[in-house]
Design an enzyme around this catalytic site. Structure first.
Site, mmCIF file in Angstrom:
data_model
loop_
_atom_site.group_PDB
_atom_site.id
_atom_site.type_symbol
_atom_site.label_atom_id
_atom_site.label_comp_id
_atom_site.label_asym_id
_atom_site.label_seq_id
_atom_site.Cartn_x
_atom_site.Cartn_y
_atom_site.Cartn_z
ATOM 1 N N ASP A 55 -8.676 3.933 1.367
ATOM 2 C CA ASP A 55 -7.572 4.175 2.301
ATOM 3 C C ASP A 55 -8.117 4.736 3.616
ATOM 4 O OD1 ASP A 55 -5.288 4.803 3.658
ATOM 5 O OD2 ASP A 55 -4.264 5.604 1.891
ATOM 6 N N CYS A 87 -1.553 1.061 7.360
ATOM 7 C CA CYS A 87 -3.000 0.795 7.492
ATOM 8 C C CYS A 87 -3.423 -0.476 6.760
ATOM 9 C CB CYS A 87 -3.814 1.976 6.965
ATOM 10 S SG CYS A 87 -3.527 3.526 7.836
ATOM 11 N N ARG A 88 -3.476 -0.427 5.423
ATOM 12 C CA ARG A 88 -4.106 -1.514 4.662
ATOM 13 C C ARG A 88 -3.216 -2.738 4.500
ATOM 14 N NH1 ARG A 88 -5.263 2.118 -0.392
ATOM 15 N NH2 ARG A 88 -3.276 2.904 0.403
ATOM 16 N N SER A 89 -1.982 -2.544 3.997
ATOM 17 C CA SER A 89 -1.174 -3.749 3.727
ATOM 18 C C SER A 89 -0.753 -4.477 5.002
ATOM 19 C CB SER A 89 0.026 -3.438 2.808
ATOM 20 O OG SER A 89 0.937 -2.547 3.388
ATOM 21 N N ASN A 116 2.189 1.651 4.323
ATOM 22 C CA ASN A 116 2.492 0.394 5.029
ATOM 23 C C ASN A 116 2.218 0.509 6.531
ATOM 24 O OD1 ASN A 116 5.318 -1.795 5.725
ATOM 25 N ND2 ASN A 116 3.275 -2.376 5.121
ATOM 26 N N CYS A 156 0.864 -1.185 0.000
ATOM 27 C CA CYS A 156 0.000 0.000 0.000
ATOM 28 C C CYS A 156 0.897 1.231 0.000
ATOM 29 C CB CYS A 156 -0.999 -0.017 1.162
ATOM 30 S SG CYS A 156 -0.282 0.100 2.814
HETATM 31 P P1 4NP Z 1 -1.863 2.964 3.956
HETATM 32 O O1 4NP Z 1 -2.468 4.377 4.414
HETATM 33 O O2 4NP Z 1 -1.301 3.180 2.577
HETATM 34 O O3 4NP Z 1 -3.064 2.052 3.922
HETATM 35 O O4 4NP Z 1 -0.844 2.570 4.975
HETATM 36 C C1 4NP Z 1 -1.708 5.560 4.454
HETATM 37 C C2 4NP Z 1 -0.847 5.796 5.493
HETATM 38 C C3 4NP Z 1 -0.137 6.966 5.546
HETATM 39 C C4 4NP Z 1 -0.286 7.914 4.549
HETATM 40 C C5 4NP Z 1 -1.143 7.663 3.489
HETATM 41 C C6 4NP Z 1 -1.855 6.490 3.442
HETATM 42 N N1 4NP Z 1 0.404 9.136 4.595
HETATM 43 O O5 4NP Z 1 0.209 9.984 3.713
HETATM 44 O O6 4NP Z 1 1.227 9.342 5.509
#
Ligand code: 4NP
Length: 160
Positions: A127, A13-15, A11, A8
């Site tokens: 997300d 939240c989702r993955s 790294n 994702c």
């Molecule tokens: P993830 O979510 O891709 O599911 O881990 C996010 C976590 C952090 C950020 C964006 C999406 N960020 O912009 O910091």
């Protein structure tokens, strides 16, 4: 060893949720010594951090371990080191294909998580870093991981 990598953006939240859920399923099926799972992000903002609190709350609720999991960034080596590179959204897929270059052109080992759930119209796992809705991600991730395990069993583990 068959290797799965979930990708994702951050790294956190989702993955990581997919990694923890998939590992939990592997243990339930006694396949943790046969299929390896990891996750990584295309971005580098959260390197070394544990999963986001929203992801931890969901995993705690379902009794799924995320012990020792820390954010890392996708590397070029991830391409050859993994058999399934499952991208949580379209941007993640474009970014990893760009990183992997022509190696990954048209290669079906890089695909989107939502390809596992064709009954859903969207091609992205929403997300929760922005939506705040970790429950909907858990539902998608849980079902998608079940499908992925079925697919791997069909493709790699069928004994003739
Ligand atoms: P993830 O979510 O891709 O599911 O881990 C996010 C976590 C952090 C950020 C964006 C999406 N960020 O912009 O910091």
């Amino acid at each position: 060893m068959i290797s799965v990598l979930f990708v994702c953006l951050g790294n956190i939240c989702r993955s990581p949720m997919a990694e923890a859920v998939f590992r939990h399923q592997l243990v339930q099926h006694g396949l943790e010594g046969i299929i390896a799972v990891d996750s990584a992000g295309t971005g580098d903002w959260h390197l070394g951090k544990q999963p986001h609190e929203g992801t931890r709350v969901l995993l705690d609720r379902y009794g799924i371990s995320y012990e020792g999991m820390r954010s890392r960034q996708v590397t070029l080596e991830d391409y050859s080191n993994n058999d399934y590179i499952v991208c949580m959204d379209n941007n993640n897929e474009q970014d990893v294909r760009q990183l992997f270059g022509s190696r990954s052109d048209g290669h079906s080992k890089v695909f989107k998580f939502m390809d596992l759930l064709p009954e859903h119209k969207t091609c992205d796992v929403p997300d929760p870093y922005y939506t705040g809705n970790f429950d909907e991600v858990y539902e998608l991730v849980s079902l998608g991981c079940t499908r992925l395990l079925q697919r791997i069993q069909e493709e790699k583990l069928t004994q003739v």
